[in-house]
Design an enzyme around this catalytic site. Structure first.
Site, short mmCIF file in Angstrom:
data_model
loop_
_atom_site.label_atom_id
_atom_site.label_comp_id
_atom_site.label_asym_id
_atom_site.label_seq_id
_atom_site.Cartn_x
_atom_site.Cartn_y
_atom_site.Cartn_z
N MET A 170 -6.17 -0.38 -2.35
CA MET A 170 -7.23 -0.94 -1.95
C MET A 170 -7.52 -1.98 -3.23
O MET A 170 -8.17 -3.00 -3.11
CB MET A 170 -8.43 -0.32 -1.19
N PHE B 97 -7.83 8.50 -2.27
CA PHE B 97 -6.32 7.73 -2.70
C PHE B 97 -6.29 6.44 -2.05
O PHE B 97 -5.60 5.84 -2.68
CB PHE B 97 -5.23 8.76 -2.05
N LYS B 98 -7.35 6.17 -1.14
CA LYS B 98 -7.19 4.80 -0.77
C LYS B 98 -7.51 3.55 -1.51
O LYS B 98 -7.20 2.33 -1.41
CB LYS B 98 -8.18 4.54 0.62
N ASP B 99 -8.39 4.02 -2.64
CA ASP B 99 -8.73 3.12 -3.60
C ASP B 99 -7.54 2.65 -4.60
O ASP B 99 -7.61 1.39 -5.12
CB ASP B 99 -9.41 3.96 -4.77
#
Ligand SMILES: *Cc1c(COP(=O)(O)O)cnc(C)c1O
Length: 475
Positions: A117, A112-114
């Site tokens: 980011m 999920f950090k994409d």
């Protein structure tokens, strides 16, 4: 929109300024000077928007210093098909038992950090261009954050990345995702040590202000408000999609709950802000693993961070956090946005190692609606197995923590939206343990595993790191 510190000791700043900063100068965290509210009519007017269009609207509530057409271009680029091949961007999928998975792991690093980011990469490039500056990002990673940051920043002008990882401690998939990036502006450094050693080196260099300024060092860690703002988007998106089939007249009252596998409290904080915007949220369900400092906080009102030595290495490693860096932003709301009270609480924390918010928790439990629970290794294995058997759907160990804890809070008529924070491929060993068989990598993933890798091995030595940065930093 201006941004202020939770501890009240800084001048207001705009969005682009806080993008390039870590902590506020007084040691607090930057927060919007007020939380905007969005009317039910406006939410309706957003229903037909694509994901990047919705992102432009939601992030635009905060990034008022970026011209709208620029912001729209940045969002279109962050969420385009080369980065998110699944054009639903955030697909929703029913997994029975009253729960729906919210697919946040369709980006380049399958976590999920994409979601945040990729946007941050665009925004940083814009903010640096505006000020004619460069930035050398220095970070430490145990896996997910570093690869998401590198995949957002590789090949960009004005920014380079120095990412420390613990030698031999990441999964083969995580290593491949990072070390296969061969761009000149990406420096992967494998330190002889554990994650804490990496973090300690970053801290030493970042606290040396002279060195930090000379080499334009910065960070893109989970307290970055740019990331928090981009994460609000998918809560709005998920509610819109969950309510698409509801009669128009009933939509404004149609409530959902969200279950969020949590570590640094960044993801669920964005959900809390989404509820403040006006998304009809029944409950936010915080899921912890064995490192359950946050579960303790929400159940008892006591916040007792633990030391690195008392943080367990679990099979949901991205949640192995015992000092939730974003919690201070929630506490700021909990104490009625009183910066003096926050500053006092954090002084108390430094002196006594714990803070007592039992009074506030009791008073505001109804208003804030965050509930919590803990999931253990055995729980996550059983949950992975059960969802695979029942639905034929594979969920990763972190998402399994979310599903396990969510089960206690499912209510009739209220969809429980569980955030899928990573894909199972990233955690092959735990998946095999849960399923009793190895997962076959897809052709695409095998190709990644086989791609050439570039990484620099370095002893756990501050001087060696300083020298390397001095030689390779952009200026
Ligand atoms: C980072 C991460 C989390 C924790 O998110 P926070 O914003 O730190 O609470 C959970 N699951 C996965 C897979 C992650 O990478």
């Amino acid at each position: 929109m201006q941004f202020i510190s939770t501890r009240g000791g800084t001048e207001p700043k705009d969005y682009c300024e806080v993008l390039l900063e870590g902590l506020a100068a007084d040691g607090g965290l930057v927060v919007p000077e007020y939380l905007p509210e969005v009317s039910a009519e406006t939410f309706e007017s957003w229903r037909a928007l694509s994901y990047p269009e919705l992102a432009t609207e939601v992030i635009g509530l905060f990034a008022t210093d970026i011209p709208r057409d620029e912001l729209a271009r940045m969002c279109a680029s962050a969420y385009d098909a080369s980065r998110f091949p699944n054009r639903a961007i955030v697909p929703l999928r029913d997994i029975g038992a009253g729960m729906t998975l919210v697919g946040l792991s369709e980006g380049p690093t399958l976590a999920f950090k994409d979601m945040a980011m990729q946007f941050l990469g665009e925004a940083i490039e814009y903010a640096l261009g505006r000020e004619d500056r460069v930035l050398n990002v220095l970070g430490a990673t145990s896996g997910d954050t570093g690869s998401a940051a590198e995949h957002a920043l590789h090949g960009r002008d004005r920014v380079s990345v120095f990412m420390l990882s613990p030698q031999g401690r990441m999964s083969p998939f995580q290593r491949a995702q990072m070390y296969s990036l061969l761009d000149d502006n990406i420096h992967n450094i494998a330190i002889e040590g554990v994650f804490d050693d990496c973090q300690h080196l970053v801290k030493q260099l970042s606290e040396d202000l002279e060195f930090k300024n000379e080499f334009n060092l910065g960070a893109v860690n989970s307290i970055n408000f740019g990331r928090i703002s981009a994460q609000i988007v998918y809560y709005v998106w998920a509610w819109l999609r969950a309510s698409d089939g509801v009669d128009a007249a009933d939509r404004a009252d149609f409530k959902v709950s969200f279950a969020v596998p949590s570590g640094n409290f960044g993801n669920i904080l964005s959900g809390f802000y989404a509820s403040k915007l006006g998304v009809p949220v029944e409950r936010l369900v915080l899921a912890s693993n064995e490192n359950n400092v946050l579960d303790e906080f929400f159940r008892t009102g006591w916040y007792r961070p633990r030391s690195a030595a008392n943080t367990l290495a679990t099979s949901s490693p991205s949640m192995d956090v015992s000092k939730a860096s974003n919690l201070e932003r929630f506490v700021f709301e909990l104490v009625g946005r009183d910066p003096a009270r926050v500053a006092e609480a954090w002084r108390e924390l430094a002196a006594q190692g714990a803070i007592d918010f039992t009074v506030e928790q009791l008073r505001f439990a109804d208003e804030f609606r965050i509930v919590s629970g803990t999931s253990t290794h055995a729980d996550r294995l059983a949950t992975i197995h059960e969802v695979a058997e029942r639905e034929g759907v594979l969920i990763d160990p972190h998402t399994a923590d979310g599903v396990h804890v969510a089960a206690d809070f499912v209510e009739e008529g209220v969809p429980m939206l569980v955030l899928e924070t990573a894909k199972p491929e990233k955690f092959a060993a735990t998946m095999a343990e849960a399923l009793g068989r190895e997962l076959e990598p897809s052709a695409e993933h095998q190709e990644l595993l086989d791609a050439p890798q570039r990484v620099l091995n370095m002893p756990n030595d501050e001087d060696a790191l300083r020298l390397f940065i001095a030689e390779h930093a952009l200026s």
